[in-house]
Scaffold this motif. Sequence first.
Motif, PDB file in Angstrom:
ATOM      1  N   GLY A 170      36.046  29.391  33.329  1.00  0.00           N
ATOM      2  CA  GLY A 170      36.708  30.091  34.417  1.00  0.00           C
ATOM      3  C   GLY A 170      37.039  31.527  34.065  1.00  0.00           C
ATOM      4  O   GLY A 170      36.917  32.427  34.891  1.00  0.00           O
ATOM      5  N   ALA A 171      37.475  31.760  32.831  1.00  0.00           N
ATOM      6  CA  ALA A 171      37.777  33.124  32.406  1.00  0.00           C
ATOM      7  C   ALA A 171      36.529  33.991  32.397  1.00  0.00           C
ATOM      8  O   ALA A 171      36.540  35.141  32.840  1.00  0.00           O
ATOM      9  N   VAL A 172      35.418  33.417  31.889  1.00  0.00           N
ATOM     10  CA  VAL A 172      34.168  34.172  31.849  1.00  0.00           C
ATOM     11  C   VAL A 172      33.684  34.510  33.255  1.00  0.00           C
ATOM     12  O   VAL A 172      33.307  35.648  33.561  1.00  0.00           O
ATOM     13  N   VAL A 173      33.697  33.497  34.134  1.00  0.00           N
ATOM     14  CA  VAL A 173      33.256  33.723  35.504  1.00  0.00           C
ATOM     15  C   VAL A 173      34.173  34.719  36.212  1.00  0.00           C
ATOM     16  O   VAL A 173      33.718  35.582  36.981  1.00  0.00           O
ATOM     17  N   GLY A 174      35.481  34.632  35.949  1.00  0.00           N
ATOM     18  CA  GLY A 174      36.413  35.554  36.578  1.00  0.00           C
ATOM     19  C   GLY A 174      36.153  36.997  36.190  1.00  0.00           C
ATOM     20  O   GLY A 174      36.217  37.902  37.017  1.00  0.00           O
ATOM     21  N   ILE A 175      35.839  37.225  34.916  1.00  0.00           N
ATOM     22  CA  ILE A 175      35.528  38.582  34.457  1.00  0.00           C
ATOM     23  C   ILE A 175      34.221  39.061  35.068  1.00  0.00           C
ATOM     24  O   ILE A 175      34.095  40.201  35.524  1.00  0.00           O
ATOM     25  N   ALA A 176      33.208  38.177  35.101  1.00  0.00           N
ATOM     26  CA  ALA A 176      31.894  38.578  35.613  1.00  0.00           C
ATOM     27  C   ALA A 176      31.927  38.837  37.115  1.00  0.00           C
ATOM     28  O   ALA A 176      31.228  39.721  37.617  1.00  0.00           O
ATOM     29  N   ALA A 177      32.754  38.080  37.832  1.00  0.00           N
ATOM     30  CA  ALA A 177      32.783  38.200  39.294  1.00  0.00           C
ATOM     31  C   ALA A 177      34.066  38.870  39.782  1.00  0.00           C
ATOM     32  O   ALA A 177      34.557  38.570  40.856  1.00  0.00           O
ATOM     33  N   GLN A 178      34.593  39.792  38.979  1.00  0.00           N
ATOM     34  CA  GLN A 178      35.851  40.429  39.326  1.00  0.00           C
ATOM     35  C   GLN A 178      35.767  41.181  40.651  1.00  0.00           C
ATOM     36  O   GLN A 178      36.653  41.089  41.496  1.00  0.00           O
ATOM     37  N   SER A 179      34.678  41.942  40.851  1.00  0.00           N
ATOM     38  CA  SER A 179      34.546  42.704  42.091  1.00  0.00           C
ATOM     39  C   SER A 179      34.392  41.786  43.299  1.00  0.00           C
ATOM     40  O   SER A 179      34.962  42.042  44.368  1.00  0.00           O
ATOM     41  N   THR A 180      33.627  40.697  43.138  1.00  0.00           N
ATOM     42  CA  THR A 180      33.438  39.764  44.256  1.00  0.00           C
ATOM     43  C   THR A 180      34.747  39.093  44.644  1.00  0.00           C
ATOM     44  O   THR A 180      35.088  38.997  45.828  1.00  0.00           O
ATOM     45  N   ILE A 181      35.494  38.639  43.624  1.00  0.00           N
ATOM     46  CA  ILE A 181      36.782  37.999  43.903  1.00  0.00           C
ATOM     47  C   ILE A 181      37.741  38.992  44.548  1.00  0.00           C
ATOM     48  O   ILE A 181      38.486  38.656  45.473  1.00  0.00           O
ATOM     49  N   GLY A 182      37.687  40.248  44.080  1.00  0.00           N
ATOM     50  CA  GLY A 182      38.533  41.279  44.681  1.00  0.00           C
ATOM     51  C   GLY A 182      38.212  41.496  46.144  1.00  0.00           C
ATOM     52  O   GLY A 182      39.111  41.665  46.979  1.00  0.00           O
ATOM     53  N   ASN A 183      36.912  41.477  46.489  1.00  0.00           N
ATOM     54  CA  ASN A 183      36.519  41.640  47.884  1.00  0.00           C
ATOM     55  C   ASN A 183      36.990  40.474  48.736  1.00  0.00           C
ATOM     56  O   ASN A 183      37.417  40.648  49.879  1.00  0.00           O
ATOM     57  N   VAL A 184      36.883  39.248  48.185  1.00  0.00           N
ATOM     58  CA  VAL A 184      37.329  38.066  48.929  1.00  0.00           C
ATOM     59  C   VAL A 184      38.825  38.151  49.222  1.00  0.00           C
ATOM     60  O   VAL A 184      39.277  37.912  50.345  1.00  0.00           O
ATOM     61  N   LEU A 185      39.607  38.506  48.206  1.00  0.00           N
ATOM     62  CA  LEU A 185      41.053  38.633  48.410  1.00  0.00           C
ATOM     63  C   LEU A 185      41.374  39.769  49.376  1.00  0.00           C
ATOM     64  O   LEU A 185      42.292  39.653  50.197  1.00  0.00           O
ATOM     65  N   ALA A 186      40.600  40.847  49.292  1.00  0.00           N
ATOM     66  CA  ALA A 186      40.814  41.961  50.217  1.00  0.00           C
ATOM     67  C   ALA A 186      40.500  41.537  51.651  1.00  0.00           C
ATOM     68  O   ALA A 186      41.199  41.938  52.595  1.00  0.00           O
ATOM     69  N   GLY A 187      39.449  40.722  51.833  1.00  0.00           N
ATOM     70  CA  GLY A 187      39.120  40.235  53.170  1.00  0.00           C
ATOM     71  C   GLY A 187      40.229  39.382  53.755  1.00  0.00           C
ATOM     72  O   GLY A 187      40.589  39.526  54.933  1.00  0.00           O
ATOM     73  N   LEU A 188      40.795  38.505  52.939  1.00  0.00           N
ATOM     74  CA  LEU A 188      41.916  37.690  53.412  1.00  0.00           C
ATOM     75  C   LEU A 188      43.125  38.562  53.733  1.00  0.00           C
ATOM     76  O   LEU A 188      43.839  38.328  54.715  1.00  0.00           O
ATOM     77  N   GLN A 189      43.366  39.573  52.896  1.00  0.00           N
ATOM     78  CA  GLN A 189      44.499  40.470  53.138  1.00  0.00           C
ATOM     79  C   GLN A 189      44.339  41.215  54.458  1.00  0.00           C
ATOM     80  O   GLN A 189      45.287  41.329  55.239  1.00  0.00           O
ATOM     81  N   LEU A 190      43.129  41.713  54.737  1.00  0.00           N
ATOM     82  CA  LEU A 190      42.904  42.435  55.988  1.00  0.00           C
ATOM     83  C   LEU A 190      43.079  41.535  57.199  1.00  0.00           C
ATOM     84  O   LEU A 190      43.674  41.927  58.204  1.00  0.00           O
ATOM     85  N   ALA A 191      42.563  40.317  57.101  1.00  0.00           N
ATOM     86  CA  ALA A 191      42.596  39.419  58.252  1.00  0.00           C
ATOM     87  C   ALA A 191      44.011  38.964  58.577  1.00  0.00           C
ATOM     88  O   ALA A 191      44.412  38.935  59.741  1.00  0.00           O
ATOM     89  N   PHE A 192      44.779  38.618  57.553  1.00  0.00           N
ATOM     90  CA  PHE A 192      46.086  38.017  57.814  1.00  0.00           C
ATOM     91  C   PHE A 192      47.224  39.032  57.803  1.00  0.00           C
ATOM     92  O   PHE A 192      48.355  38.699  58.144  1.00  0.00           O
TER      93      PHE A 192
END
Length: 353
Positions: A170-192
Amino acid sequence: MQSPADWPILLISVVGSILLVEVARRLLNRAGRKWALAQHLVEHCTWPAFLTAAIVAFNLVFGPGMFGDSPSERALGATVQQALGLVTIAVVTWLIVQAAYALTDVILDRLVQVEGERNRRARRIMTQIGLVRRIAAAVVIVIALGAMLFSFPQVRALGAGLLASAGIAGAVVGIAAQSTIGNVLAGLQLAFSDALRLDDVVVVQKEWGRIEELTLTYVVLRLWDERRLVLPVSYFTQNPFENWTRHGSRVLAVVYLRVDWSVPVPKLREALYAFLQENPLWDQKDWTLQVTEVLPNGLVELRALMSAADSPSSWDLKCDVREFLVNYVRENFPESLPRFRVETPESRAGAGE
């Protein structure tokens, strides 16, 4: 023990299940004229339902012994049965996702028809529903993939080891997909947070357009000239942008006109009001014509301000008013057209005499 004679039974079961689905489809298709959900179920679930019915019927009747009694034939039958299990999980997942989309489409269809002051809240709910159903579909697909993997005994045996190493992975995947996870959280933030909604009018990077698509990772902006500007969701949480419909769709249109000092502003104001009353783009609420600036080049600046129901109407109204004012001044007060005065020594001497 099953025999080759069971193959006709298998064929009849599969064909019968498909016919049952076809009967249900025809009934739903007729009911779709009055029942919106039935129409959406037919649109989304026809092919997934056909495949699910056929595969489930095949699984209920099929047995490894249908290939024969020898060890090799039974092994082949077990392999086919396992493959059918994987296909069953896949088609059932497809059916669940499509059924969820059909259910939410009923709500979205009603929200699209909302107009007036309630339109802003409707667009917010549409945005949230769109993102939530994408997340739900992703969760269902991940669960289905997990079920497909754990149908293999070898994977089940490795389950404990996989869980033990989940923290490191999970730590490795989190580091590798940091930008993708950031976009997902940003999308939820914008919507709600209601900062951005579908069909909002925004200005981004000096480009004017409407939000056409808002996903968990990117936003599609439909520009005024039908181009599409695709931006990551994180852009809207890290950079400033203009949202013209944040609290409502009503927009003020502004037209600037630079003319000579001799222009009769009261008459121009009366003509503008008469023009707005006959223009269907004006929402009959706000308007004004003011002298906003005295320019150093010998001109005065007039600002005409009027309200419109939405941004497209505002743009068209602004163009109409600008054209009207230009024509009105040219035809009725040509002496008020922009002029630049130049003083020469001869004219100064003549003025002294």
